[in-house]
Motif scaffolding. Sequence first.
Motif, PDB file in Angstrom:
ATOM      1  N   THR A 117      -3.073  19.604  11.624  1.00  0.00           N
ATOM      2  CA  THR A 117      -3.327  18.293  11.023  1.00  0.00           C
ATOM      3  C   THR A 117      -2.572  18.155   9.709  1.00  0.00           C
ATOM      4  O   THR A 117      -1.948  17.121   9.448  1.00  0.00           O
ATOM      5  CB  THR A 117      -4.836  18.110  10.780  1.00  0.00           C
ATOM      6  N   ARG A 118      -2.612  19.188   8.892  1.00  0.00           N
ATOM      7  CA  ARG A 118      -1.914  19.137   7.607  1.00  0.00           C
ATOM      8  C   ARG A 118      -0.406  19.008   7.794  1.00  0.00           C
ATOM      9  O   ARG A 118       0.255  18.289   7.046  1.00  0.00           O
ATOM     10  CB  ARG A 118      -2.254  20.369   6.776  1.00  0.00           C
ATOM     11  N   GLY A 178       4.364  14.867   7.734  1.00  0.00           N
ATOM     12  CA  GLY A 178       5.502  14.227   8.389  1.00  0.00           C
ATOM     13  C   GLY A 178       6.451  15.183   9.067  1.00  0.00           C
ATOM     14  O   GLY A 178       7.642  14.919   9.161  1.00  0.00           O
ATOM     15  N   VAL A 179       5.934  16.307   9.553  1.00  0.00           N
ATOM     16  CA  VAL A 179       6.787  17.250  10.268  1.00  0.00           C
ATOM     17  C   VAL A 179       6.230  17.462  11.671  1.00  0.00           C
ATOM     18  O   VAL A 179       5.048  17.244  11.930  1.00  0.00           O
ATOM     19  CB  VAL A 179       6.908  18.602   9.523  1.00  0.00           C
ATOM     20  N   GLU A 180       7.114  17.870  12.562  1.00  0.00           N
ATOM     21  CA  GLU A 180       6.739  18.131  13.957  1.00  0.00           C
ATOM     22  C   GLU A 180       6.901  19.623  14.224  1.00  0.00           C
ATOM     23  O   GLU A 180       7.889  20.232  13.819  1.00  0.00           O
ATOM     24  CB  GLU A 180       7.658  17.335  14.885  1.00  0.00           C
ATOM     25  N   VAL A 215       0.851  -1.175   0.000  1.00  0.00           N
ATOM     26  CA  VAL A 215       0.000   0.000   0.000  1.00  0.00           C
ATOM     27  C   VAL A 215       0.892   1.232   0.000  1.00  0.00           C
ATOM     28  O   VAL A 215       1.839   1.314   0.779  1.00  0.00           O
ATOM     29  CB  VAL A 215      -0.905   0.015   1.263  1.00  0.00           C
ATOM     30  N   ALA A 216       0.601   2.165  -0.856  1.00  0.00           N
ATOM     31  CA  ALA A 216       1.403   3.389  -0.927  1.00  0.00           C
ATOM     32  C   ALA A 216       1.137   4.234   0.319  1.00  0.00           C
ATOM     33  O   ALA A 216       0.005   4.291   0.802  1.00  0.00           O
ATOM     34  CB  ALA A 216       1.051   4.176  -2.179  1.00  0.00           C
ATOM     35  N   PRO A 217       2.159   4.864   0.871  1.00  0.00           N
ATOM     36  CA  PRO A 217       1.950   5.700   2.052  1.00  0.00           C
ATOM     37  C   PRO A 217       1.044   6.886   1.726  1.00  0.00           C
ATOM     38  O   PRO A 217       1.122   7.456   0.636  1.00  0.00           O
ATOM     39  CB  PRO A 217       3.348   6.163   2.441  1.00  0.00           C
ATOM     40  N   THR A 218       0.178   7.234   2.690  1.00  0.00           N
ATOM     41  CA  THR A 218      -0.746   8.351   2.502  1.00  0.00           C
ATOM     42  C   THR A 218      -0.077   9.671   2.839  1.00  0.00           C
ATOM     43  O   THR A 218      -0.625  10.715   2.553  1.00  0.00           O
ATOM     44  CB  THR A 218      -1.984   8.172   3.402  1.00  0.00           C
ATOM     45  N   GLU A 219       1.084   9.627   3.430  1.00  0.00           N
ATOM     46  CA  GLU A 219       1.768  10.833   3.857  1.00  0.00           C
ATOM     47  C   GLU A 219       2.418  11.512   2.657  1.00  0.00           C
ATOM     48  O   GLU A 219       3.199  10.917   1.933  1.00  0.00           O
ATOM     49  CB  GLU A 219       2.833  10.443   4.884  1.00  0.00           C
ATOM     50  N   ALA A 220       2.087  12.763   2.436  1.00  0.00           N
ATOM     51  CA  ALA A 220       2.659  13.516   1.329  1.00  0.00           C
ATOM     52  C   ALA A 220       3.967  14.148   1.785  1.00  0.00           C
ATOM     53  O   ALA A 220       4.139  14.452   2.955  1.00  0.00           O
ATOM     54  CB  ALA A 220       1.687  14.598   0.890  1.00  0.00           C
ATOM     55  N   ALA A 221       4.864  14.346   0.860  1.00  0.00           N
ATOM     56  CA  ALA A 221       6.126  15.013   1.183  1.00  0.00           C
ATOM     57  C   ALA A 221       5.830  16.466   1.540  1.00  0.00           C
ATOM     58  O   ALA A 221       4.927  17.089   0.976  1.00  0.00           O
ATOM     59  CB  ALA A 221       7.075  14.938  -0.001  1.00  0.00           C
ATOM     60  N   PHE A 222       6.605  17.008   2.460  1.00  0.00           N
ATOM     61  CA  PHE A 222       6.383  18.380   2.909  1.00  0.00           C
ATOM     62  C   PHE A 222       6.836  19.373   1.849  1.00  0.00           C
ATOM     63  O   PHE A 222       7.931  19.264   1.294  1.00  0.00           O
ATOM     64  CB  PHE A 222       7.141  18.645   4.209  1.00  0.00           C
TER      65      PHE A 222
END
Length: 155
Positions: free
Chosen positions: A122-123, A128-130, A77-84
């Motif tokens: 949320t976005r 993938g950032v904190e 399954v492709a990750p749902t997380e988009a690159a920042f």
Amino acid sequence: MTGGLFLERWCALPARQRAIAWVFGTGLFTLGIYLLMVRPLQQQTDRLTAQHQQAVARLRQMRVGALPRPPSDAEGVAPTEAAFSPLAFQRDGIRLVRWQPHARGGTLTLSAEWTQIPALFTRLAQAGVEISEFSVEPGESQLRFVARIEDLHEN
């Protein structure tokens, strides 16, 4: 009277012996102050520093653990997380004011309405950032959202 006897004996000593006794006495006094006051405070500071570092490490683990993990590529399954990308936040009335990158992330400044700011968190998490720190300041017509972010994927 004993004070006078001590003073007489002190003055009767040769200058060299008085100097040696003075240096020795001063050294003992300094050692006593160090052992009774400075060393315990230093040990307490070291303990508190270690506790603080452990608490920061636990907090960082809890923050990372609270984010949903994307499925791995091995599961098919492709990750749902988009690159920042800072430009990805420039939509729905939100305007990118400034992006200042640094070694592990950067400072993101956006102009947005008050109702749009909660969704930004949320976005950012989905990208993938904190957020290590943020502020909301009044702008000209909208609020100015400034966030210092760190990339969770870099080591």
